[in-house]
Write an enzyme that holds these catalytic residues in place. Structure first.
Site, PDB file in Angstrom:
ATOM      1  CG  ASN A   1     -41.053 -29.908  68.266  1.00 48.02           C
ATOM      2  OD1 ASN A   1     -40.340 -30.825  67.866  1.00 48.02           O
ATOM      3  ND2 ASN A   1     -41.264 -28.814  67.568  1.00 48.02           N
ATOM      4  CB  CYS A   2     -38.043 -33.618  69.810  1.00 45.81           C
ATOM      5  SG  CYS A   2     -36.628 -34.418  70.564  1.00 45.81           S
ATOM      6  N   PRO A   3     -38.791 -33.743  73.132  1.00 45.48           N
ATOM      7  CG  PRO A   3     -37.911 -34.484  75.188  1.00 45.48           C
ATOM      8  CD  PRO A   3     -38.297 -33.231  74.430  1.00 45.48           C
TER       9      PRO A   3
END
Lengths: 156, 76
Positions: free
Chosen positions: B14-16
């Site tokens: 998931n981000c980042p």
């Protein structure tokens, strides 16, 4: 002066949830080519400890999603905070969200500079041996030396 | 899908993280080489556009295939 963009962040919070924004933004900015510094002050210093034990609490935070509604007086019971914290960490792992340790390491790898507020260290009688090694210690003037030339400045 | 020099599997991240992993991989590549990235984070679609725009690495292709997002980045 280089034409590199600069990001200055002040990290003031030491809970698990609030640990994310400074490290996510700093690591991403560094990946985008920003010269990045984070100044850790007050409770933000907890994010620089060698051994992180970050917690999250639902108290005073009515927006925190809960698996089932729990009355506030029960949320204040002993053990609730550590239970919620470990549930939050488990969910994050399951969803592929990086741990704070991992993001902090990625920040160092990307040469994000981290400065601990000397005044807070003295105020709370912290020992520098409690903190990770690759950080500097400084005060408000140290922060402004970099922040004054920054393109983006965030207070978290 | 076109040819590529290296591949990065950012599935489940998931981000980042997809962006950070991509940046790290690109660092070890030569100018003009192509990196293929596989991701499952829906946010990565806009993020890789933004990453390409800001870093000068060219986004040659961005597509979706069976719930996976595929990107081709050409190293600056």
């Amino acid at each position: 002066m280089s034409d590199e963009k600069k990001l200055a962040i002040i990290a003031t919070k030491g809970s698990l949830d609030w640990a994310y924004p400074p490290f996510i933004l700093a690591s991403t900015a560094a990946a985008l080519g920003y010269d990045t510094q984070i100044f850790f002050t007050f409770y933000g210093l907890a994010l620089l400890k060698k051994k992180l034990n970050l917690q999250v609490t639902s108290l005073g935070n009515p927006a925190m999603p809960m698996p089932a509604p729990i009355p506030v007086f029960l949320q204040a019971m002993p053990g609730m905070q550590s239970m919620m914290s470990s549930m939050m960490k488990k969910t994050m792992k399951k969803k592929g969200v990086a741990s704070i340790e991992e993001l902090r390491d990625l920040c160092f790898e990307a040469e994000v500079k981290m400065i601990a507020c000397q005044m807070t260290v003295d105020l709370f009688d912290f020992k520098t041996s409690e903190f990770i090694d690759d950080i500097e210690y400084g005060g408000a003037a140290t922060f402004f030396e970099f922040a004054g030339e920054s393109d983006i400045c965030l207070y978290i | 899908m076109a040819e590529y020099d290296q591949e990065l599997d950012a599935s489940g991240l998931n981000c980042p993280l997809p962006i950070l992993r991509a940046k790290k991989t690109l660092k070890g590549m030569e100018s003009g080489q192509i990196l293929r990235i596989v991701a499952t984070d829906p946010g990565s679609v806009k993020d890789f556009e933004a990453f390409a725009k800001q870093t000068g690495n060219e986004l040659l292709e961005s597509s979706e295939e069976g719930g996976k997002y595929l990107f081709l980045l050409k190293t600056k």
